[in-house]
Design a protein around this motif. Structure first.
Motif, PDB file in Angstrom:
ATOM      1  N   ARG A   9       0.769  -1.278  -0.023  1.00  0.00           N
ATOM      2  CA  ARG A   9      -0.081   0.163  -0.105  1.00  0.00           C
ATOM      3  C   ARG A   9       0.914   1.178  -0.033  1.00  0.00           C
ATOM      4  O   ARG A   9       0.578   2.257  -0.681  1.00  0.00           O
ATOM      5  CB  ARG A   9      -0.937  -0.149   1.384  1.00  0.00           C
ATOM      6  CG  ARG A   9      -2.201  -1.045   0.776  1.00  0.00           C
ATOM      7  CD  ARG A   9      -2.942  -1.406   2.141  1.00  0.00           C
ATOM      8  NE  ARG A   9      -3.376  -0.029   3.047  1.00  0.00           N
ATOM      9  CZ  ARG A   9      -4.038   0.018   4.064  1.00  0.00           C
ATOM     10  NH1 ARG A   9      -3.965  -1.137   4.670  1.00  0.00           N
ATOM     11  NH2 ARG A   9      -4.212   0.992   4.607  1.00  0.00           N
ATOM     12  N   GLU A  28       1.892   1.930  -3.297  1.00  0.00           N
ATOM     13  CA  GLU A  28       1.009   2.563  -4.384  1.00  0.00           C
ATOM     14  C   GLU A  28       0.488   3.933  -3.854  1.00  0.00           C
ATOM     15  O   GLU A  28      -0.654   4.413  -4.218  1.00  0.00           O
ATOM     16  CB  GLU A  28      -0.397   1.546  -4.210  1.00  0.00           C
ATOM     17  CG  GLU A  28      -0.169   0.160  -4.940  1.00  0.00           C
ATOM     18  CD  GLU A  28      -1.330  -0.847  -4.484  1.00  0.00           C
ATOM     19  OE1 GLU A  28      -2.149  -0.553  -3.394  1.00  0.00           O
ATOM     20  OE2 GLU A  28      -1.104  -2.173  -4.797  1.00  0.00           O
ATOM     21  N   ASP A  59      -0.649   5.167  -0.682  1.00  0.00           N
ATOM     22  CA  ASP A  59      -1.536   4.859   0.250  1.00  0.00           C
ATOM     23  C   ASP A  59      -1.125   5.585   1.472  1.00  0.00           C
ATOM     24  O   ASP A  59      -0.060   5.547   1.847  1.00  0.00           O
ATOM     25  CB  ASP A  59      -2.245   3.725   0.685  1.00  0.00           C
ATOM     26  CG  ASP A  59      -2.981   2.957  -0.318  1.00  0.00           C
ATOM     27  OD1 ASP A  59      -3.316   3.511  -1.338  1.00  0.00           O
ATOM     28  OD2 ASP A  59      -3.920   1.739  -0.073  1.00  0.00           O
ATOM     29  N   GLU A  60      -2.160   6.258   2.357  1.00  0.00           N
ATOM     30  CA  GLU A  60      -2.011   6.841   3.607  1.00  0.00           C
ATOM     31  C   GLU A  60      -2.126   5.780   4.375  1.00  0.00           C
ATOM     32  O   GLU A  60      -3.443   5.109   4.593  1.00  0.00           O
ATOM     33  CB  GLU A  60      -2.710   8.164   3.861  1.00  0.00           C
ATOM     34  CG  GLU A  60      -2.478   8.725   5.132  1.00  0.00           C
ATOM     35  CD  GLU A  60      -1.059   8.755   5.709  1.00  0.00           C
ATOM     36  OE1 GLU A  60      -0.581   8.100   6.399  1.00  0.00           O
ATOM     37  OE2 GLU A  60      -0.311   9.648   5.248  1.00  0.00           O
ATOM     38  N   ILE A  61      -1.324   5.093   5.280  1.00  0.00           N
ATOM     39  CA  ILE A  61      -1.522   4.077   6.137  1.00  0.00           C
ATOM     40  C   ILE A  61      -1.638   4.437   7.523  1.00  0.00           C
ATOM     41  O   ILE A  61      -1.966   3.596   8.457  1.00  0.00           O
ATOM     42  CB  ILE A  61      -0.295   2.837   5.828  1.00  0.00           C
ATOM     43  CG1 ILE A  61       0.908   3.243   6.626  1.00  0.00           C
ATOM     44  CG2 ILE A  61      -0.422   2.210   4.651  1.00  0.00           C
ATOM     45  CD1 ILE A  61       1.983   2.270   6.752  1.00  0.00           C
ATOM     46  N   LYS A 115      -8.886  -4.501  -1.108  1.00  0.00           N
ATOM     47  CA  LYS A 115      -8.993  -3.114  -0.698  1.00  0.00           C
ATOM     48  C   LYS A 115     -10.810  -2.539  -0.963  1.00  0.00           C
ATOM     49  O   LYS A 115     -11.348  -2.809  -1.964  1.00  0.00           O
ATOM     50  CB  LYS A 115      -8.292  -2.278  -1.462  1.00  0.00           C
ATOM     51  CG  LYS A 115      -7.710  -1.084  -1.076  1.00  0.00           C
ATOM     52  CD  LYS A 115      -6.737  -0.452  -1.986  1.00  0.00           C
ATOM     53  CE  LYS A 115      -6.385   0.946  -1.296  1.00  0.00           C
ATOM     54  NZ  LYS A 115      -5.415   1.473  -2.351  1.00  0.00           N
ATOM     55  N   LYS A 159      -7.543  -0.906   5.183  1.00  0.00           N
ATOM     56  CA  LYS A 159      -7.904  -1.416   3.549  1.00  0.00           C
ATOM     57  C   LYS A 159      -9.395  -1.365   3.430  1.00  0.00           C
ATOM     58  O   LYS A 159      -9.681  -1.294   2.340  1.00  0.00           O
ATOM     59  CB  LYS A 159      -7.348  -2.895   3.804  1.00  0.00           C
ATOM     60  CG  LYS A 159      -7.287  -3.685   2.537  1.00  0.00           C
ATOM     61  CD  LYS A 159      -6.698  -4.866   3.170  1.00  0.00           C
ATOM     62  CE  LYS A 159      -6.279  -5.610   2.010  1.00  0.00           C
ATOM     63  NZ  LYS A 159      -5.609  -6.727   2.103  1.00  0.00           N
TER      64      LYS A 159
END
Length: 603
Positions: free
Chosen positions: A321, A324, A326-328, A528, A547
């Motif tokens: 992620r 890619e 994404d903000e995790i 997701k 997710k």
């Protein structure tokens, strides 16, 4: 509806699942619905606590039920004298546990108030010191559990035992350690509730005050005023996120493409920056991998520290992620800003006198609220994980002595039967004769396993008998989401109009595809954006919350873990729907409205 007919069946009329005949033998007499007590039990409303015990019990696992519910009761009833609430009565039916909160008779509530104020007040006034002391007590008991070690009895006692005039043999150590393990589990459960009920009480007091000031205020607005907690329960997930970020920043991401945890760890040792990464992984393991993908209440729970492929799976997912874009991280800043905005808006609408009361009650709720989640890490995850590990060690030792066939068969005996087996082992060893249990237990365990599997194949009824006119017991409402409205929804749940109703657990509206999960072993199936639909979530499912699009549960109130965790991760949630996990099928398109507490099946 026939006026004489109960809303839900009587326990005495619920059929036994096919193949589970004789299931009552698996559980202690005091958990049975007894025909001699039928009038009393039929006059009581019972709900299935599938939030904490979503599957039937193996006989040994009732140790957690006994200790937990007794611990909950003692603090309400005997320590703190919580004005409206005594303990929770419990029964087992077809392997599932049913609860009935015991209300305090109306005329006695007033008399308990001054006692509660004095006793709870002492904790609230000295929260920091008492909580630090609590942590010391729990950590000391975890260390005592860690020190236990079960070893097979020797062929012959060492010469020093004789020449040293010890006068005792190795069997004492077996009994002492087993008894110590059970005693520590019992005491740990008492510590579990030492602060928990106070955490709820302070929040409920604040909740009641806000409803008095603003009768129309949504429950969620009140919950938002205490959100943005930095709970230690989120630490395991945060440690995995830190490790994922370090892997990406150090250019180690390609190493994690392997499916094997062993291969990944071995390869890291040979890469530039890999040793530093492994040092951080080792540092995170103790204590943060003492974390289960269940809730700690079952011998079948899998702990990260024993199954490193579980945290490694979450880690690989985070790495992907991050790559890619994404903000995790949890949206803590947004939550705090929203918390402060809502707090200020409501505060402005009060006069000076009310503002002073508001400030005091809110301050207390925010101080004590993190404990509602924090205790979970120390007790259910860490302490109980060590307890189960030691019990598995004992089960394997007794398997090696021929008492049963599989490493975990001991859990089909109850805790008192295990002590009888230790006696059989010790006496046979001392006398020099074969153990009797090797002829008894393999067959008996096979019989019990069949019964257990037959019970697990059936879903429990949500409730038994008639609910009270109005449900007022505060813990029942906050934790389990059992309200008069919820019971009404369960009764009408078959009137299928494509919409399910529950509690507005966490705000927001999302559309997406349903993924129905019944066990933590299925978490890897989540894609997701999926909408997670499940009987109940565990706090340790946090790594998948970044997710999914939203969560829907069968049971749970505003203060259930699902609702709290979803609010902290900024996800819509509808809890306490009663039967969403059976009505919804994977692949259905849903709209989850966490503001209104509705779930609409779109196709």
């Amino acid at each position: 509806m026939d006026a004489m007919k109960s809303m839900f069946p009587s326990a005495f009329e619920v059929p036994t699942p096919k193949g589970a005949e004789g299931w009552q033998d698996l559980y202690p007499y005091y958990t049975h619905f007894l025909p001699q007590r039928r009038a009393q039990d039929d006059a009581t409303f019972w709900f299935c606590n599938s939030q904490h015990w979503p599957t039937p019990f193996r006989p040994f696992d009732t140790v957690m039920l006994d200790f937990a519910i007794k611990g909950l009761g003692q603090y309400n009833t005997r320590h703190l004298l919580v004005p409206p609430a005594n303990g929770v009565d419990y029964r087992i039916l077809n392997g599932y546990v049913y609860f009935s909160p015991v209300a305090v008779p109306g005329e006695q509530i007033e008399a308990r108030v001054p006692h509660f104020m004095e006793r709870a007040g002492h904790y609230f006034m000295n929260w920091g010191d008492l909580y630090a002391n609590w942590k010391d007590k729990v950590l000391a008991k975890i260390r005592q559990l860690e020190a236990l070690n079960f070893e097979a009895l020797p062929e012959v006692e060492a010469l020093e035992v004789v020449t040293g005039g010890v006068g005792l043999d190795s069997t004492n150590q077996l009994f002492d350690q087993y008894d110590k393990a059970i005693e520590l589990a019992y005491k740990i459960w008492q510590h579990h509730f030492e602060f928990l009920n106070l955490g709820y009480a302070a929040y409920l007091d604040f909740f009641g005050f806000m409803k008095g000031q603003f009768p129309q205020i949504p429950d969620q607005a009140i919950a938002k005023m205490v959100q943005g907690v930095d709970s230690e329960l989120f630490r395991p997930d945060d440690e995995i996120k830190k490790l994922a970020k370090l892997a990406v920043a150090s250019g180690l991401a390609p190493v994690f493409e392997s499916d094997s945890t062993e291969v990944i760890l071995a390869n890291l040792a040979t890469k530039a920056g890999g040793k530093e990464w492994l040092a951080q992984w080792e540092a995170a393991k103790d204590p943060w991998f003492n974390f289960t993908s269940g809730n700690g209440f079952y011998s079948t729970d899998k702990y990260w520290i024993d199954h490193l492929d579980i945290p490694m799976g979450y880690l690989r997912d985070y790495i992907q992620r991050l790559q890619e874009g994404d903000e995790i991280m949890r949206p803590t800043a947004t939550l705090l800003a929203e918390r402060d905005r809502i707090t200020a808006e409501y505060r402005e609408m009060m006069d000076d006198e009310a503002q002073a009361v508001f400030d005091g009650k809110l301050g207390l709720a925010r101080t004590v609220f993190p404990y509602v989640e924090d205790h979970n890490f120390y007790i259910e995850h860490w302490a109980l994980g060590v307890f189960w590990r030691k019990m598995r060690q004992l089960s394997k030792l007794l398997k090696d002595q021929g008492f049963w066939e599989n490493d975990d068969d001991m859990f089909f005996l109850n805790r008192n039967e295990v002590r009888d087996v230790l006696w059989d082992y010790s006496a046979g060893w001392a006398i020099g004769v074969p153990y009797r249990g090797t002829a008894v237990w393999p067959g008996e365990i096979a019989r019990r396993r069949k019964i257990y599997e037959a019970l697990a194949a059936e879903s429990p009824l949500p409730a038994l008998n008639n609910p009270p006119e109005v449900i007022t017991e505060p813990f029942t409402i906050m934790l389990w989401g059992i309200t008069s409205d919820a019971v009404e929804r369960w009764v009408k749940s078959d009137e299928d109009d494509g919409a399910l109703r529950g509690m507005a657990g966490s705000p927001g509206v999302v559309e997406g595809v349903a993924r129905v999960l019944r066990s933590p072993d299925q978490l890897s199936e989540l894609q997701k954006g999926d909408i997670l639909v499940t009987p109940v979530t565990a706090p340790s499912w946090a790594p998948v919350f970044g997710k999914i699009g939203a969560a829907v549960t069968d049971i749970g109130g505003m203060m259930s873990h699902a609702a709290i965790v979803c609010r902290e991760y900024g996800l819509p949630a509808v809890t306490g729907t009663g039967n969403a996990s059976s009505r919804i099928k994977t692949g259905m398109r849903l709209r989850v409205d966490g503001n209104a507490g509705t779930v609409t099946i779109l196709d």
